[in-house]
Structures are given as structure tokens and as C-alpha cells.
Write a protein that holds these residues in place. Structure first.
Motif, PDB file in Angstrom:
ATOM      1  N   CYS A  84       0.990  -1.133  -0.097  1.00  0.00           N
ATOM      2  CA  CYS A  84      -0.128   0.265  -0.253  1.00  0.00           C
ATOM      3  C   CYS A  84       0.837   1.190   0.016  1.00  0.00           C
ATOM      4  N   ASN A  85       0.299   2.138  -0.491  1.00  0.00           N
ATOM      5  CA  ASN A  85       1.295   3.708  -0.479  1.00  0.00           C
ATOM      6  C   ASN A  85       1.151   4.092   0.804  1.00  0.00           C
ATOM      7  N   GLY A  86       2.148   4.983   1.031  1.00  0.00           N
ATOM      8  CA  GLY A  86       2.041   5.829   2.307  1.00  0.00           C
ATOM      9  C   GLY A  86       2.935   5.283   3.551  1.00  0.00           C
ATOM     10  N   GLY A  87       3.659   4.345   3.196  1.00  0.00           N
ATOM     11  CA  GLY A  87       4.404   3.752   4.226  1.00  0.00           C
ATOM     12  C   GLY A  87       3.921   2.838   5.351  1.00  0.00           C
ATOM     13  N   VAL A  88       2.447   2.573   4.939  1.00  0.00           N
ATOM     14  CA  VAL A  88       1.836   1.526   5.886  1.00  0.00           C
ATOM     15  C   VAL A  88       2.030   0.094   5.654  1.00  0.00           C
ATOM     16  N   GLY A  89       2.796  -0.374   4.673  1.00  0.00           N
ATOM     17  CA  GLY A  89       3.178  -1.650   4.234  1.00  0.00           C
ATOM     18  C   GLY A  89       2.076  -2.350   3.547  1.00  0.00           C
ATOM     19  N   PHE A  90       1.563  -3.479   4.016  1.00  0.00           N
ATOM     20  CA  PHE A  90       0.812  -4.395   3.316  1.00  0.00           C
ATOM     21  C   PHE A  90      -0.630  -4.094   3.819  1.00  0.00           C
ATOM     22  N   LEU A  91      -1.736  -4.519   3.179  1.00  0.00           N
ATOM     23  CA  LEU A  91      -3.082  -4.298   3.675  1.00  0.00           C
ATOM     24  C   LEU A  91      -3.543  -5.036   4.556  1.00  0.00           C
ATOM     25  N   PHE A  92      -3.705  -6.575   4.489  1.00  0.00           N
ATOM     26  CA  PHE A  92      -3.907  -7.560   5.241  1.00  0.00           C
ATOM     27  C   PHE A  92      -3.064  -8.765   5.244  1.00  0.00           C
TER      28      PHE A  92
ATOM     29  N   ASN B  24       2.532  -5.465  16.208  1.00  0.00           N
ATOM     30  CA  ASN B  24       2.448  -4.256  16.438  1.00  0.00           C
ATOM     31  C   ASN B  24       2.979  -3.609  17.370  1.00  0.00           C
ATOM     32  N   LEU B  25       2.845  -4.071  18.634  1.00  0.00           N
ATOM     33  CA  LEU B  25       3.191  -3.797  19.859  1.00  0.00           C
ATOM     34  C   LEU B  25       4.699  -3.448  19.997  1.00  0.00           C
ATOM     35  N   GLY B  26       5.401  -2.360  20.392  1.00  0.00           N
ATOM     36  CA  GLY B  26       6.996  -2.165  20.647  1.00  0.00           C
ATOM     37  C   GLY B  26       7.120  -3.255  21.926  1.00  0.00           C
ATOM     38  N   PHE B  27       8.320  -3.219  22.310  1.00  0.00           N
ATOM     39  CA  PHE B  27       8.879  -3.992  23.196  1.00  0.00           C
ATOM     40  C   PHE B  27       8.268  -3.966  24.548  1.00  0.00           C
ATOM     41  N   TRP B  28       8.096  -2.844  25.095  1.00  0.00           N
ATOM     42  CA  TRP B  28       7.368  -2.665  26.560  1.00  0.00           C
ATOM     43  C   TRP B  28       5.911  -3.329  26.230  1.00  0.00           C
ATOM     44  N   GLY B  29       5.333  -3.055  25.228  1.00  0.00           N
ATOM     45  CA  GLY B  29       3.803  -3.418  25.133  1.00  0.00           C
ATOM     46  C   GLY B  29       3.736  -4.932  25.046  1.00  0.00           C
ATOM     47  N   ARG B  30       4.727  -5.501  24.184  1.00  0.00           N
ATOM     48  CA  ARG B  30       4.802  -6.959  24.019  1.00  0.00           C
ATOM     49  C   ARG B  30       5.220  -7.645  25.351  1.00  0.00           C
TER      50      ARG B  30
ATOM     51  N   ARG C 261       9.194 -11.727  11.615  1.00  0.00           N
ATOM     52  CA  ARG C 261       9.426 -11.060  10.340  1.00  0.00           C
ATOM     53  C   ARG C 261       8.336  -9.984   9.927  1.00  0.00           C
ATOM     54  N   ASP C 262       7.169  -9.980  10.320  1.00  0.00           N
ATOM     55  CA  ASP C 262       6.190  -8.999   9.985  1.00  0.00           C
ATOM     56  C   ASP C 262       6.252  -7.912  10.811  1.00  0.00           C
ATOM     57  N   ARG C 263       6.880  -8.146  12.175  1.00  0.00           N
ATOM     58  CA  ARG C 263       7.396  -6.769  13.050  1.00  0.00           C
ATOM     59  C   ARG C 263       8.249  -6.088  12.393  1.00  0.00           C
ATOM     60  N   ARG C 264       9.243  -6.685  11.934  1.00  0.00           N
ATOM     61  CA  ARG C 264      10.283  -5.672  11.089  1.00  0.00           C
ATOM     62  C   ARG C 264       9.781  -5.085   9.730  1.00  0.00           C
ATOM     63  N   ARG C 265       8.553  -5.404   9.286  1.00  0.00           N
ATOM     64  CA  ARG C 265       7.878  -4.712   8.130  1.00  0.00           C
ATOM     65  C   ARG C 265       7.249  -3.667   8.575  1.00  0.00           C
ATOM     66  N   ILE C 266       6.985  -3.327   9.850  1.00  0.00           N
ATOM     67  CA  ILE C 266       5.855  -2.335  10.259  1.00  0.00           C
ATOM     68  C   ILE C 266       6.927  -0.970  10.366  1.00  0.00           C
ATOM     69  N   ILE C 267       6.116   0.036   9.887  1.00  0.00           N
ATOM     70  CA  ILE C 267       6.795   1.366   9.757  1.00  0.00           C
ATOM     71  C   ILE C 267       6.235   1.995  11.169  1.00  0.00           C
ATOM     72  N   ARG C 268       7.033   2.247  12.027  1.00  0.00           N
ATOM     73  CA  ARG C 268       6.819   3.017  13.324  1.00  0.00           C
ATOM     74  C   ARG C 268       7.476   4.203  13.501  1.00  0.00           C
ATOM     75  N   LYS C 269       6.328   5.289  13.253  1.00  0.00           N
ATOM     76  CA  LYS C 269       6.750   6.768  13.542  1.00  0.00           C
ATOM     77  C   LYS C 269       6.342   7.235  14.847  1.00  0.00           C
ATOM     78  N   ILE C 270       5.593   6.466  15.449  1.00  0.00           N
ATOM     79  CA  ILE C 270       5.206   6.758  16.949  1.00  0.00           C
ATOM     80  C   ILE C 270       5.257   5.788  17.899  1.00  0.00           C
ATOM     81  N   THR C 271       5.370   5.946  19.259  1.00  0.00           N
ATOM     82  CA  THR C 271       5.470   5.111  20.088  1.00  0.00           C
ATOM     83  C   THR C 271       4.261   4.439  20.536  1.00  0.00           C
ATOM     84  N   ASP C 272       4.046   3.172  21.129  1.00  0.00           N
ATOM     85  CA  ASP C 272       2.916   2.868  21.744  1.00  0.00           C
ATOM     86  C   ASP C 272       2.267   3.598  22.709  1.00  0.00           C
ATOM     87  N   ALA C 273       3.085   4.463  23.689  1.00  0.00           N
ATOM     88  CA  ALA C 273       2.312   5.435  24.555  1.00  0.00           C
ATOM     89  C   ALA C 273       1.744   6.411  23.703  1.00  0.00           C
TER      90      ALA C 273
END
Length: 164
Positions: free
Chosen positions: A6-14, A77-83, A129-141
Motif C-alpha cells: 500500500c502507499n504511504g508507508g503503511v506496508g501491506f493491507l492484510f 504491532n506492539l513495541g517491546f514494552w507493549g509486548r 518477520r512481520d514486526r520488522r515490516r512495520i513502519i513505526r513513527k510513533i511509540t505505543d505510549a
């Protein structure tokens, strides 16, 4: 569109293995993590005809898919502390759910819940593998401050009463 870029840096749809249940929530989570907004449109742009997908499965299978997909999504999708905080709490609640059903003699639901845990263990590599594909511009908090709105206490009281 499953698995396509998908466009916009979100990665894949489903995810290809999310046949149904929780895929929209997972996608919204990734959109938020990429720094975008998710807007709710309170009209029905799509009409589900007679629950076509859900009529194919029994209720236990529907819940199994929903819970498995939500666990997968949290793991990705969760960062380290969320996981290390949210995922174990979620697993504990699901373990209690399984135990209650076993004690009530509902072996079908108990086996379904246990199968979720074993399936997630086999999917560890895909989750990583899918965690590495996530574009993370904001933190879980930051995300949680923006989107979590706790309902009033009366909501939880009525939910508990309806399940007793």
C-alpha cells in the motif's frame, strides 16, 4: 489485495492468513503507527449480507480465529514494552478463559483456546518477520494516549452481569 503493498508507508493491507476477524483493527493499528489518522465514517459503505463468512463457521471457530488474529496483531504491532506487558496479560486472561471452560466441561472451547497458543508458537518466525515490516513513527505510549478511551464503569458492570 491481501499481502500487496500500500502507499504511504503503511506496508501491506492484510495478512494472507487472516481469513476473517480482526484484520481491520490490525490495519488501523499499523496506520496509526505510521503516523497517520484513522477516521470513522458512521455510514454503511458496505453491507454484509446475512453474515456470509460467519455462517460458514461455528461460533467456537469464529472466536478462535478472532483471538488468534488479535494475539498475532499485538505481537507484530506492539513495541517491546507493549509486548512484555500487554501480551502476557492478554495470555493470562485467555488462560483463565480456557480453564473456566474446562471446569464447566466445555472441552471444545478449551481445546480451541489451547490450539491458539500452540499455533502462535509455530508462527513465531512470521510474527518476528512481520514486526520488522512495520513502519513505526510513533511509540505505543503516544498511540495509546491518542486512541484509548475507557468506557464508564457501568459498561464493565453490565458486561460482567450479562456473562454470569
Amino acid at each position: 489485495l491481501a499481502g500487496e503493498q500500500c502507499n504511504g508507508g503503511v506496508g501491506f493491507l492484510f495478512y494472507d492468513h487472516f481469513r476473517s476477524y480482526y484484520e481491520e483493527s490490525d490495519f488501523c493499528h499499523r496506520v496509526w503507527l505510521a503516523g497517520y489518522e484513522v477516521w470513522y465514517l458512521p455510514t454503511k459503505p458496505i453491507e454484509h449480507l446475512c453474515g456470509y463468512t460467519s455462517n460458514k463457521f461455528d461460533r467456537t471457530e469464529i472466536m478462535r480465529q478472532y483471538i488468534r488474529n488479535s494475539f498475532y496483531s499485538l505481537g507484530v504491532n506492539l513495541g517491546f514494552w507493549g509486548r512484555v506487558t500487554i501480551v502476557p496479560l492478554y495470555a493470562a486472561v485467555m488462560s483463565v478463559h480456557a480453564l473456566v471452560h474446562l471446569l464447566r466441561g466445555n472441552v471444545k472451547v478449551f481445546n480451541s483456546d489451547i490450539s491458539i497458543f500452540s499455533e502462535l508458537l509455530t508462527l513465531r518466525g512470521e510474527i518476528s518477520r512481520d514486526r520488522r515490516r512495520i513502519i513505526r513513527k510513533i511509540t505505543d505510549a503516544t498511540l495509546f494516549r491518542r486512541v484509548i478511551r475507557l468506557p464508564p464503569l457501568s459498561y464493565f458492570v453490565s458486561a460482567v452481569k450479562s456473562n454470569i
